[in-house]
Design a protein around this motif. Sequence first.
Motif, PDB file in Angstrom:
ATOM      1  N   LEU A 190       0.666  -1.264   0.221  1.00  0.00           N
ATOM      2  CA  LEU A 190      -0.153  -0.327  -0.386  1.00  0.00           C
ATOM      3  C   LEU A 190       0.470   1.143   0.224  1.00  0.00           C
ATOM      4  CD1 LEU A 190      -2.616   1.026  -0.083  1.00  0.00           C
ATOM      5  CD2 LEU A 190      -2.695   0.811   2.762  1.00  0.00           C
ATOM      6  N   GLY A 191       1.745   0.981   0.897  1.00  0.00           N
ATOM      7  CA  GLY A 191       2.604   2.504   0.710  1.00  0.00           C
ATOM      8  C   GLY A 191       3.382   2.993  -0.311  1.00  0.00           C
ATOM      9  N   GLN A 192       3.818   1.873  -0.784  1.00  0.00           N
ATOM     10  CA  GLN A 192       4.617   2.362  -2.533  1.00  0.00           C
ATOM     11  C   GLN A 192       3.808   2.626  -3.202  1.00  0.00           C
ATOM     12  OE1 GLN A 192       7.533  -1.071  -3.636  1.00  0.00           O
ATOM     13  NE2 GLN A 192       6.897  -2.036  -2.431  1.00  0.00           N
ATOM     14  N   LEU A 193       2.091   1.671  -2.986  1.00  0.00           N
ATOM     15  CA  LEU A 193       1.076   3.198  -4.493  1.00  0.00           C
ATOM     16  C   LEU A 193       0.406   4.436  -3.486  1.00  0.00           C
ATOM     17  CD1 LEU A 193      -0.923  -0.148  -4.359  1.00  0.00           C
ATOM     18  CD2 LEU A 193       0.082   0.947  -6.355  1.00  0.00           C
ATOM     19  N   VAL A 194       0.763   4.504  -2.716  1.00  0.00           N
ATOM     20  CA  VAL A 194       0.611   5.826  -2.249  1.00  0.00           C
ATOM     21  C   VAL A 194       1.158   6.636  -2.383  1.00  0.00           C
ATOM     22  CG1 VAL A 194       0.150   7.419   0.026  1.00  0.00           C
ATOM     23  CG2 VAL A 194      -1.085   5.258  -0.158  1.00  0.00           C
ATOM     24  N   ILE A 195       3.062   6.418  -2.854  1.00  0.00           N
ATOM     25  CA  ILE A 195       3.431   6.953  -2.890  1.00  0.00           C
ATOM     26  C   ILE A 195       3.699   7.383  -4.219  1.00  0.00           C
ATOM     27  CG2 ILE A 195       6.411   7.505  -3.377  1.00  0.00           C
ATOM     28  CD1 ILE A 195       6.252   6.512  -0.533  1.00  0.00           C
TER      29      ILE A 195
ATOM     30  N   VAL B 267      10.632   4.009   6.616  1.00  0.00           N
ATOM     31  CA  VAL B 267      10.969   2.759   6.418  1.00  0.00           C
ATOM     32  C   VAL B 267      11.868   1.951   7.190  1.00  0.00           C
ATOM     33  CG1 VAL B 267      10.896   3.365   3.790  1.00  0.00           C
ATOM     34  CG2 VAL B 267      13.293   2.423   5.031  1.00  0.00           C
ATOM     35  N   ARG B 268      11.992  -0.187   7.109  1.00  0.00           N
ATOM     36  CA  ARG B 268      12.551  -0.286   8.466  1.00  0.00           C
ATOM     37  C   ARG B 268      13.902  -0.742   7.808  1.00  0.00           C
ATOM     38  NH1 ARG B 268       9.487  -5.122  11.216  1.00  0.00           N
ATOM     39  NH2 ARG B 268       8.181  -4.333  11.688  1.00  0.00           N
ATOM     40  N   ASN B 269      13.917  -0.464   7.153  1.00  0.00           N
ATOM     41  CA  ASN B 269      14.892  -0.856   5.809  1.00  0.00           C
ATOM     42  C   ASN B 269      15.456   0.018   4.409  1.00  0.00           C
ATOM     43  OD1 ASN B 269      17.947  -2.142   4.793  1.00  0.00           O
ATOM     44  ND2 ASN B 269      16.818  -4.124   4.860  1.00  0.00           N
ATOM     45  N   PRO B 270      16.264   0.855   4.827  1.00  0.00           N
ATOM     46  CA  PRO B 270      16.240   2.074   4.118  1.00  0.00           C
ATOM     47  C   PRO B 270      16.902   1.507   2.481  1.00  0.00           C
ATOM     48  CG  PRO B 270      17.287   2.688   6.011  1.00  0.00           C
ATOM     49  CD  PRO B 270      17.110   1.747   6.169  1.00  0.00           C
ATOM     50  N   ALA B 271      17.798   0.821   3.220  1.00  0.00           N
ATOM     51  CA  ALA B 271      18.212  -0.502   1.742  1.00  0.00           C
ATOM     52  C   ALA B 271      17.367  -0.890   0.532  1.00  0.00           C
ATOM     53  CB  ALA B 271      19.449  -1.437   1.645  1.00  0.00           C
ATOM     54  N   LYS B 272      16.247  -0.841   0.974  1.00  0.00           N
ATOM     55  CA  LYS B 272      15.513  -1.995   0.506  1.00  0.00           C
ATOM     56  C   LYS B 272      14.506  -0.585  -0.281  1.00  0.00           C
ATOM     57  CE  LYS B 272      13.977  -5.765   2.767  1.00  0.00           C
ATOM     58  NZ  LYS B 272      13.478  -6.582   3.902  1.00  0.00           N
ATOM     59  N   ALA B 273      14.763   1.144  -0.580  1.00  0.00           N
ATOM     60  CA  ALA B 273      14.262   1.227  -0.367  1.00  0.00           C
ATOM     61  C   ALA B 273      14.748   2.799  -1.771  1.00  0.00           C
ATOM     62  CB  ALA B 273      13.335   2.929   0.219  1.00  0.00           C
ATOM     63  N   GLN B 274      16.149   1.659  -2.082  1.00  0.00           N
ATOM     64  CA  GLN B 274      16.588   2.247  -2.999  1.00  0.00           C
ATOM     65  C   GLN B 274      16.008   3.418  -4.552  1.00  0.00           C
ATOM     66  OE1 GLN B 274      19.705   3.545  -3.099  1.00  0.00           O
ATOM     67  NE2 GLN B 274      19.412   4.617  -4.506  1.00  0.00           N
ATOM     68  N   ALA B 275      14.627   2.507  -4.501  1.00  0.00           N
ATOM     69  CA  ALA B 275      13.940   2.781  -6.046  1.00  0.00           C
ATOM     70  C   ALA B 275      12.910   3.946  -5.580  1.00  0.00           C
ATOM     71  CB  ALA B 275      13.231   1.891  -6.370  1.00  0.00           C
ATOM     72  N   LEU B 276      12.608   4.200  -4.271  1.00  0.00           N
ATOM     73  CA  LEU B 276      11.593   5.406  -3.809  1.00  0.00           C
ATOM     74  C   LEU B 276      13.004   6.661  -4.301  1.00  0.00           C
ATOM     75  CD1 LEU B 276      10.317   3.920  -0.856  1.00  0.00           C
ATOM     76  CD2 LEU B 276       9.278   4.706  -3.565  1.00  0.00           C
TER      77      LEU B 276
ATOM     78  N   VAL C 165      12.763  10.633  -3.430  1.00  0.00           N
ATOM     79  CA  VAL C 165      11.540  11.067  -2.626  1.00  0.00           C
ATOM     80  C   VAL C 165      12.621  11.017  -1.269  1.00  0.00           C
ATOM     81  CG1 VAL C 165      10.679   9.227  -1.140  1.00  0.00           C
ATOM     82  CG2 VAL C 165       9.957   9.490  -3.225  1.00  0.00           C
ATOM     83  N   LEU C 166      12.631  11.476  -0.033  1.00  0.00           N
ATOM     84  CA  LEU C 166      13.132  11.681   1.131  1.00  0.00           C
ATOM     85  C   LEU C 166      13.142   9.580   1.897  1.00  0.00           C
ATOM     86  CD1 LEU C 166      12.631  15.150   2.021  1.00  0.00           C
ATOM     87  CD2 LEU C 166      14.607  14.404   0.680  1.00  0.00           C
ATOM     88  N   VAL C 167      14.412   9.079   2.380  1.00  0.00           N
ATOM     89  CA  VAL C 167      14.859   7.758   2.974  1.00  0.00           C
ATOM     90  C   VAL C 167      14.754   8.139   4.205  1.00  0.00           C
ATOM     91  CG1 VAL C 167      14.132   5.279   2.822  1.00  0.00           C
ATOM     92  CG2 VAL C 167      14.526   6.612   1.012  1.00  0.00           C
TER      93      VAL C 167
END
Length: 282
Positions: free
Chosen positions: A11-16, A32-41, A46-48
């Motif tokens: 859901l979070g990815q779709l909202v963004i 996010v719990r693990n910023p490494a998994k948010a590289q695409a954002l 987007v500020l991670v």
Amino acid sequence: MIAITGATGHLGQLVIEKLLTTVNPQEIVAIVRNPAKAQALSDKGVLVRSGDYNDSAALALALQSVEKLLLISSSEVGQRTSQHRNVIEAAKAAGVKLIAYTSLLHADTSPLGLAAEHVETEAMLAASGIPTVLLRNGWYTENYLASVPPALEHGVFIGSAGKGAIASAPRADYADAAARVLTHDDQGGKIYELAGDEAWTLSELCATLSTLSGKNVAYQDLPEADFAAALVGAGLPEGFAALLADSDAGAAKGGLFDDSHQLSALLGRPTTPLIDSLKAVV
């Protein structure tokens, strides 16, 4: 600044994704719990920021300079109340001016066991003093789509929903609604009961599936305990199987039905019908 918890979840990815169509990426905070998994954002600007539902201090840092927060309910059923309390306390410490919370459809009267922690969270939000908007999400159509391939293989779709009407919509519709709420003013104090325009039973799902696939798929209604046992037999953990069976039984009691069309009103368009989601799977 708009922040989203659980930003790498479905859901979070779709909202963004929706927010990025109207909001500068530098004004969106993905917690996010693990910023490494948010590289695409990060690649999208987007500020991670790192923030764990169990770590109040980290959450308070992650929420600095944030004006609006979308608190997506934790996926850890049984721990949600304490985890959500951490987020709410951190938001208060950081001076967040609005919290939007993804609750459950008619949480205050719902027969679903899932409702209890949502009701507790809604009470904590009310006591926090922070203006809040409740996004009481109905069932995601995706909750049943994983059962389609085995149903096509065996010709049987099992459940415990009886003739209960399920007013579902895909996650993308709920995400679109959340993004719209977050980008409009004067939302504090509002409660949205969000559900799909079209309600259907599991028998009707099977009839549509049969038409689309050309294979006969029958609905087999089971007692709640038998359905839970079947899910365990299919490899699901006992706790999760019990949760799914309870939710199906709740559907039989009307817990997944709503005909107020508040979701489509927010979207400014009809919600995505079941047949469209089934077509994609078939």
